[in-house]
Design a protein around this motif. Structure first.
Motif, PDB file in Angstrom:
ATOM      1  N   SER A   1      10.633   3.341 -23.734  1.00 32.51           N
ATOM      2  CA  SER A   1      10.023   3.795 -23.726  1.00 32.51           C
ATOM      3  C   SER A   1       9.156   4.281 -22.662  1.00 32.51           C
ATOM      4  O   SER A   1       8.124   4.972 -22.701  1.00 32.51           O
ATOM      5  N   LEU A   2       8.970   3.493 -21.717  1.00 33.54           N
ATOM      6  CA  LEU A   2       8.164   3.758 -20.441  1.00 33.54           C
ATOM      7  C   LEU A   2       8.705   5.065 -19.697  1.00 33.54           C
ATOM      8  O   LEU A   2       7.732   5.647 -18.883  1.00 33.54           O
ATOM      9  N   ASP A   3      10.039   4.967 -20.016  1.00 28.86           N
ATOM     10  CA  ASP A   3      10.361   6.336 -18.512  1.00 28.86           C
ATOM     11  C   ASP A   3       9.920   7.943 -19.698  1.00 28.86           C
ATOM     12  O   ASP A   3       9.364   8.451 -18.670  1.00 28.86           O
ATOM     13  N   MET A   4       9.977   8.558 -20.968  1.00 28.22           N
ATOM     14  CA  MET A   4       9.176   8.665 -21.393  1.00 28.22           C
ATOM     15  C   MET A   4       7.258   9.133 -21.762  1.00 28.22           C
ATOM     16  O   MET A   4       6.976   9.930 -20.936  1.00 28.22           O
ATOM     17  N   MET A   5       7.188   7.762 -20.916  1.00 24.80           N
ATOM     18  CA  MET A   5       5.451   7.712 -20.738  1.00 24.80           C
ATOM     19  C   MET A   5       5.490   8.432 -19.617  1.00 24.80           C
ATOM     20  O   MET A   5       4.523   8.782 -19.035  1.00 24.80           O
ATOM     21  N   VAL A   6       5.935   8.209 -18.452  1.00 23.67           N
ATOM     22  CA  VAL A   6       5.904   8.726 -17.417  1.00 23.67           C
ATOM     23  C   VAL A   6       6.055  10.037 -17.038  1.00 23.67           C
ATOM     24  O   VAL A   6       5.307  10.877 -16.498  1.00 23.67           O
ATOM     25  N   ARG A   7       7.519  10.492 -17.597  1.00 19.45           N
ATOM     26  CA  ARG A   7       7.304  11.742 -17.434  1.00 19.45           C
ATOM     27  C   ARG A   7       6.631  13.237 -18.031  1.00 19.45           C
ATOM     28  O   ARG A   7       5.737  13.636 -17.677  1.00 19.45           O
ATOM     29  N   VAL A   8       5.936  11.716 -19.490  1.00 17.65           N
ATOM     30  CA  VAL A   8       4.807  13.177 -19.666  1.00 17.65           C
ATOM     31  C   VAL A   8       3.410  13.310 -19.464  1.00 17.65           C
ATOM     32  O   VAL A   8       2.820  13.650 -18.989  1.00 17.65           O
TER      33      VAL A   8
END
Length: 240
Positions: free
Chosen positions: A215-222
């Motif tokens: 979920s951290l991946d998407m957090m950074v992308r966003v």
């Protein structure tokens, strides 16, 4: 003169400065004294010199950098809350990445980076994002340099680096796992300006214990897209 201070040479003796600047020792001493008086350099207790805060104070007043930092701070705060670790913002500076903002939780993993510091492109998450979006000529020149291997995980083979950069351009994201120092993972994404040009990279740097939290991946992308939108970018891609 200031460009001779790097991540591996953050403090230099007077003779080192003279040698790296290709200047006579007497001339170097005069320049160094002037820079110390102004605040661009500081003299350490051991007699060596390091970059002072005055340069950073001047640099952060640049309108473009101020706008970037102001746009990024709310999203850096979000990353800090979401990861309880470290959130960073960096730009390209020569053949290195320059950290222009960093916030950390109280008990976060200790990092090498600090605001105003320059670190290698190939061994950091933000650096890889910036390198991937810097154009082919720039990439070719960078990969002609000797690439330092900081840990067993640092990718230094030019062919492998090129493959990695190509992947970053497709996905808009990178995971750099224990590549600058052990125990941490850097998750990074690009920041675009109104024209779509990559002007910075944003990252969350977390402990290896958080490796499986995707979920951290998407957090950074966003976060990267959010800063880009704040700068006027109207693209919609968050990457797969």
């Amino acid at each position: 003169m200031i460009e001779i201070f790097t991540a591996s040479d953050v403090a230099l003796s007077l003779s080192d400065i003279a040698r790296k600047s290709d200047l006579p020792l007497a001339t170097t001493l005069r320049f160094v004294r002037e820079w110390v008086a102004w605040g661009g350099l500081i003299r350490l207790d051991d007699g060596r010199y390091a970059v002072g805060t005055r340069l950073w104070e001047v640099g952060v007043q640049a309108p473009s950098l101020q706008s970037l930092r102001n746009a990024a701070l709310p999203f850096l705060d979000d990353l800090l809350v979401g990861t309880r670790q470290n959130a960073q913002l960096a730009i390209l500076q020569g053949f290195e990445t320059l950290y222009v903002e960093k916030i950390s939780a109280r008990n976060s993993t200790v990092l090498m980076s600090r605001v105003g510091m320059r670190l290698p492109l190939h061994a950091t998450g933000v650096g890889l994002v910036l390198l991937a979006n810097s154009g082919q000529n720039y990439i070719d020149e960078y990969l002609e340099l000797p690439l330092k291997k900081y840990t067993a995980c640092t990718v230094v083979d030019p062919r492998q680096v090129r493959q990695r950069l190509a992947s970053i351009r497709v996905t808009g994201f990178v995971r750099a796992e224990e590549e600058l120092h052990s125990g941490v993972i850097s998750l990074a994404a690009p920041v675009h300006d109104r024209s779509g040009r990559t002007v910075a990279a944003i990252s969350a740097v977390v402990s290896v214990e958080q490796r499986n939290d995707r979920s951290l991946d998407m957090m950074v992308r966003v976060a990267g897209l959010g800063v880009s939108r704040a700068l006027g970018f109207r693209g919609s891609r968050v990457a797969p």
